[in-house]
Design an enzyme around this catalytic site. Structure first.
Site, PDB file in Angstrom:
ATOM      1  N   HIS A  14       0.641  -1.212   0.041  1.00  0.00           N
ATOM      2  CA  HIS A  14       0.105   0.021  -0.144  1.00  0.00           C
ATOM      3  C   HIS A  14       0.788   1.248  -0.063  1.00  0.00           C
ATOM      4  O   HIS A  14       0.479   2.219  -0.483  1.00  0.00           O
ATOM      5  CB  HIS A  14      -0.967  -0.041   1.170  1.00  0.00           C
ATOM      6  CG  HIS A  14      -2.286  -0.749   0.499  1.00  0.00           C
ATOM      7  ND1 HIS A  14      -2.096  -2.236   0.781  1.00  0.00           N
ATOM      8  CD2 HIS A  14      -3.339  -0.645  -0.031  1.00  0.00           C
ATOM      9  CE1 HIS A  14      -3.151  -2.849   0.335  1.00  0.00           C
ATOM     10  NE2 HIS A  14      -4.130  -1.844  -0.125  1.00  0.00           N
ATOM     11  N   GLU A  67     -12.406  -9.443  -6.078  1.00  0.00           N
ATOM     12  CA  GLU A  67     -11.097  -9.754  -6.030  1.00  0.00           C
ATOM     13  C   GLU A  67     -10.578 -10.893  -5.293  1.00  0.00           C
ATOM     14  O   GLU A  67      -9.570 -11.059  -5.084  1.00  0.00           O
ATOM     15  CB  GLU A  67     -10.436  -8.492  -5.083  1.00  0.00           C
ATOM     16  CG  GLU A  67     -11.219  -8.175  -3.669  1.00  0.00           C
ATOM     17  CD  GLU A  67     -10.711  -6.973  -3.117  1.00  0.00           C
ATOM     18  OE1 GLU A  67      -9.702  -6.428  -3.676  1.00  0.00           O
ATOM     19  OE2 GLU A  67     -11.286  -6.408  -2.139  1.00  0.00           O
ATOM     20  N   ASP A 127      -5.485  -7.348  -5.741  1.00  0.00           N
ATOM     21  CA  ASP A 127      -5.905  -8.564  -4.865  1.00  0.00           C
ATOM     22  C   ASP A 127      -6.100  -9.743  -5.558  1.00  0.00           C
ATOM     23  O   ASP A 127      -5.741 -10.980  -5.507  1.00  0.00           O
ATOM     24  CB  ASP A 127      -6.948  -8.249  -3.801  1.00  0.00           C
ATOM     25  CG  ASP A 127      -6.301  -7.597  -2.694  1.00  0.00           C
ATOM     26  OD1 ASP A 127      -5.289  -8.180  -2.203  1.00  0.00           O
ATOM     27  OD2 ASP A 127      -6.888  -6.808  -1.896  1.00  0.00           O
ATOM     28  N   CYS A 148     -10.622  -1.194 -10.396  1.00  0.00           N
ATOM     29  CA  CYS A 148     -10.175   0.006  -9.713  1.00  0.00           C
ATOM     30  C   CYS A 148      -8.684  -0.415  -9.372  1.00  0.00           C
ATOM     31  O   CYS A 148      -7.964   0.069  -8.405  1.00  0.00           O
ATOM     32  CB  CYS A 148     -10.885   0.590  -8.344  1.00  0.00           C
ATOM     33  SG  CYS A 148     -11.415  -0.841  -7.440  1.00  0.00           S
TER      34      CYS A 148
HETATM   35  C1  PEP Z   1      -7.466  -3.913  -5.488  1.00  0.00           C
HETATM   36  O1  PEP Z   1      -7.247  -4.835  -4.625  1.00  0.00           O
HETATM   37  O2  PEP Z   1      -7.220  -4.128  -6.585  1.00  0.00           O
HETATM   38  C2  PEP Z   1      -7.837  -2.884  -4.992  1.00  0.00           C
HETATM   39  C3  PEP Z   1      -8.199  -1.730  -5.630  1.00  0.00           C
HETATM   40  O3  PEP Z   1      -7.753  -2.662  -3.571  1.00  0.00           O
HETATM   41  P1  PEP Z   1      -6.599  -2.530  -2.511  1.00  0.00           P
HETATM   42  O4  PEP Z   1      -5.379  -2.122  -3.322  1.00  0.00           O
HETATM   43  O5  PEP Z   1      -6.859  -1.280  -1.682  1.00  0.00           O
HETATM   44  O6  PEP Z   1      -6.532  -3.734  -1.817  1.00  0.00           O
HETATM   45 MG    MG Z   2      -8.164  -4.921  -2.710  1.00  0.00          MG
END
Ligand code: PEP
Ligand code: MG
Length: 754
Positions: A361, A603, A627, A674
């Protein structure tokens, strides 16, 4: 046997001096196996030989002197074969090479085991016995297990203990390779962001100003002693005298002449005061940890506590001395989201993290900030860094420390080219993301950082496709109240009042921890994450959803998204709670509010096979490709060791994404993506061709992706997709995409990344 093994490994990892650690290791292994000799040889790849570095059994004069070529003797044979060699009568083995300096005449049996880290032989452990005998399977298994366990520690220790000038020379003459975390190039001096004062985080560093170091030590000891006096005075009467004794014990330790002398002698040997504390305290901690008496073993944590306290005063004093430069590359052992939040408005030009990977992250946040980042530079030693000019290449994941004029001007030219491209794509920022043959896709924003909305509003996107609510939960001491959350969400919804804003409910767990809600798990990415936590804590979920609905009351542009959903039951339960929150808030307002749309993230791979039943329950799907990739390929997105296997261009991921899109079309469910893939030129084109309605990305990518979409026909993107789907490896896919984008004149947009 297991207890012995643990003790040996623990002792090895806690000894800061490599030579001592190796010597301690051979002595303990020799005694555990009842062998007559145990030795460790370490590989020197430049010289092409193994050097004897520690031995209990060979002549002590041979240590550091005796070398065995990579293709010589039984030790060389172990290295070549990369497996243990167990010979009863070594002297008659065809590979035997006599080492006259080692006094090995009387030894017969030989058991050699390679120490291998990340497919590279680092060294060999050899065991010898006077009599002719085969080492038992149990003994062999013991040494094999031990070498596997110490390999990683040895790899790090080697990096730490190589001579300082050698390491610096290497550091200053070769690029360091990490993992591209966020694209872009920056040139600035490095600045090390130290984590909180803990002995284990101290990078061993030399300082020749002994006087200054001794002064710091005395100051820290004085302040620590004053702390203990204050604490025991405050607590006397409140806790038992027996408990108060702990402070006396601390003070006693602090005043112990032996301890002070040991620290001072490390300072006099050239270490700075923090390193001296680490060297001395870790030795004590290791000794206490190895004791059989459980009461005494517990004292190891008291010693660590005392060391950390002293260290914190030293770091405080040093922090006051060092002020932030005007511009800098932030370097830390583990760059965290909160570090980025704290430094984003200062002079931070790029960040480098020794741990983590491209989908940690911290890297995602760096991309959101448009900050070049390199992750997982495991071979970098913070102690070797000084504030010299450094180039961070976020495209290739390389770091050049103190680059020469030639390299510097090449990169300066690249920075100019980047600015030129950024200016060029700005021309389309207010135009639709429409292909020349008329296909339109909506570009939306990934958001979540509390700041930066002004910039985001002008990024050229149509609303927010993913608002990560957990990020504003991070830099705090407790969960935000309903009122605080309402205020926060109002800011977001009002900033995009005319457009849709998709807010994701709290997605903590995995690598996103809240300091006030720690989760300790063996396997956090497969554990208590996202919706699993909030369904177990309806009080947290209800407060959040109510706050979202209250904030939405004047605007009506909210959609709610559920993370980490694995099946319909979770959705049903979440919908029940959302409905309850809706009734409660409507009652408060004494009117029925507009009901927000609710969607799920796709995901968890299992949801791909449940799209029909999910479609009956929700209004939209949004694919979390970050994910989805990690779970489809079974690769931890945060682990640099397997980062090469984490690839959203893997055929399995592309086929999954394509089939989700086809199913969503069949089910007439609006579909967006996303994950990070949406913000990459090649990724966006493939997703467009698959038929995704919306792509959500960080603000810095919107104009660039829009430019590309406006220059490629849908039919060409579809032909590209069809070809790519016929390929069988990530490498083939990447090569083909790279070549095609070069041919389409988008080379400048992609450079080394996709
Ligand atoms: C993902 O998993 O693609 C996502 C957008 O969420 P995060 O990266 O916050 O887990
Ligand atoms: Mg995610």
């Amino acid at each position: 046997m297991l207890t012995k093994l643990r003790k040996i490994v623990l002792g090895f990892s806690q000894e800061a001096d490599l030579a001592k650690a190796l010597q301690q290791l051979v002595e303990q292994v020799k005694s555990a196996i009842s062998a007559d000799c145990c030795s460790v040889y370490i590989a020197d790849y430049q010289a092409g030989h193994f050097r004897l570095m520690a031995s209990d059994g060979f002549a002590q004069t041979s240590i550091g002197q005796v070398c065995v070529g990579f293709s010589e003797g039984l030790v060389g044979f172990v290295g070549q074969r990369e497996e243990p060699i167990n010979v009863a009568d070594a002297q008659h083995h065809p590979y035997f090479k006599y080492l006259p300096d080692a006094n090995e005449d009387d030894f017969q049996a030989f058991l050699g085991t390679p120490i291998i880290h990340q497919r590279k032989v680092l060294g060999v452990i050899s065991l010898r016995q006077y009599q002719v005998r085969q080492f038992s399977e149990l003994e062999e298994a013991f040494v094999v297990t031990l070498s596997a366990q110490i390999a990683a520690v040895l790899a790090n220790a080697e990096a730490r203990h190589a001579s300082f000038t050698n390491r610096q020379q290497q550091l200053y003459h070769q690029p360091l390779k990490g993992i591209p975390g966020s694209s872009g190039v920056a040139i600035a001096p490095v600045w090390i962001c130290q984590p909180k004062a803990e002995l284990k985080n101290v990078a061993l560093t030399r300082d020749s100003n002994h006087k200054k170091q001794l002064k710091l030590l005395r100051m820290a000891a004085k302040k620590t002693r004053a702390d203990f006096n204050k604490m025991s005075a405050e607590l006397s009467g409140l806790i038992s005298d027996q408990s108060l004794d702990i402070f006396e014990m601390y003070k006693h330790m602090l005043d112990s002449p032996a301890l002070t002398q040991e620290i001072e002698s490390e300072i006099n040997a050239g270490w700075n005061v923090a390193s001296a504390l680490k060297l001395v305290f870790e030795q004590y901690i290791s000794k206490f940890n190895n004791l059989d008496d459980s009461y005494l073993r517990e004292r190891a944590s008291d010693i660590r506590d005392l060391g950390n306290r002293l260290l914190s005063y030293i770091e405080q004093a040093q922090e006051q001395l060092s002020s932030l430069p005007e511009q800098y590359v932030l370097v830390a052992h583990e760059v965290t989201a909160s570090m980025l939040a704290e430094h984003q408005h200062r002079g931070m030009k790029a960040m480098v993290s020794l741990t983590g990977s491209q989908n940690s992250h911290a890297a995602i946040l760096a991309r959101a900030l448009g900050l070049p980042a390199v992750m997982g530079v495991e071979q970098l030693n913070l102690a070797d860094l000084s504030p010299v000019t450094t180039i961070v290449d976020g495209y290739s994941g390389e770091l050049f420390i103190a680059p020469d004029e030639h390299l510097l001007s090449a990169y300066q030219a690249l920075v100019v080219e980047e600015h030129f491209l950024a200016d060029k794509v700005k021309q389309v920022v207010d135009l639709p993301a429409q292909t020349p043959d008329g296909h339109i896709v909506q570009l939306q924003l990934n958001a979540g950082l509390a700041v930066g909305f002004e910039h985001s509003k002008n990024a050229g996107a149509q609303g927010i496709g993913l608002y990560r609510t957990e990020i504003p939960f991070m830099n705090r001491q407790s969960f935000p109240t309903e009122h605080e959350q309402t205020k926060l969400y109002s800011e977001v919804l009002s900033s995009f009042a005319e457009q849709s804003v998709v807010m994701r409910t709290l997605d903590i767990g995995g690598d996103k921890a809240l300091p006030y809600f720690p989760i300790e798990e063996e396997n956090p990415f497969l554990g208590w994450r996202g919706i699993r936590i909030t369904l177990d804590h309806p009080e947290i979920f209800l407060v959040q959803v109510r706050a979202m609905m209250r904030a939405n009351q004047p605007y009506g542009n909210l959609a709610i998204m559920l993370p980490m959903v694995a099946g319909a039951e979770e959705v049903d339960e979440a919908l029940r709670l959302i409905n309850q929150a809706y009734q409660e808030v409507s009652q408060d307002y004494q009117q029925l509010l507009a009901k927000p749309k609710v969607g799920v993230m796709i995901e968890v791979p299992g949801t791909i096979f449940q799209l029909a039943s999910l479609a009956e329950r929700v209004d939209f799907f949004s694919v979390g490709s970050n994910d989805l990739t990690q779970y489809l390929l079974a690769v931890d997105r945060n682990n640099p060791r397997v980062s090469a296997l984490y690839d959203s261009y893997h055929p399995a991921v592309l086929h999954a994404l394509n089939s989700i899109s086809q199913a969503a079309k069949r089910l007439s469910v609006p579909l967006s993506l996303c994950g990070e893939l949406a913000g990459e030129p090649a990724g966006a084109l493939l997703l467009l061709a698959m038929g995704y309605d919306k792509l959500s990305m960080n603000p810095h990518n919107v104009a660039r992706i829009k430019w590309i979409i406006r220059h490629v026909n849908l039919t060409d993107a579809q032909a590209l997709l069809n070809y790519v789907l016929s390929l069988s490896s990530s490498q083939q896919v990447r090569e083909h995409l790279h070549q095609t984008l070069e041919n389409w004149q988008f080379g400048g947009f992609i450079r080394a990344g996709m």
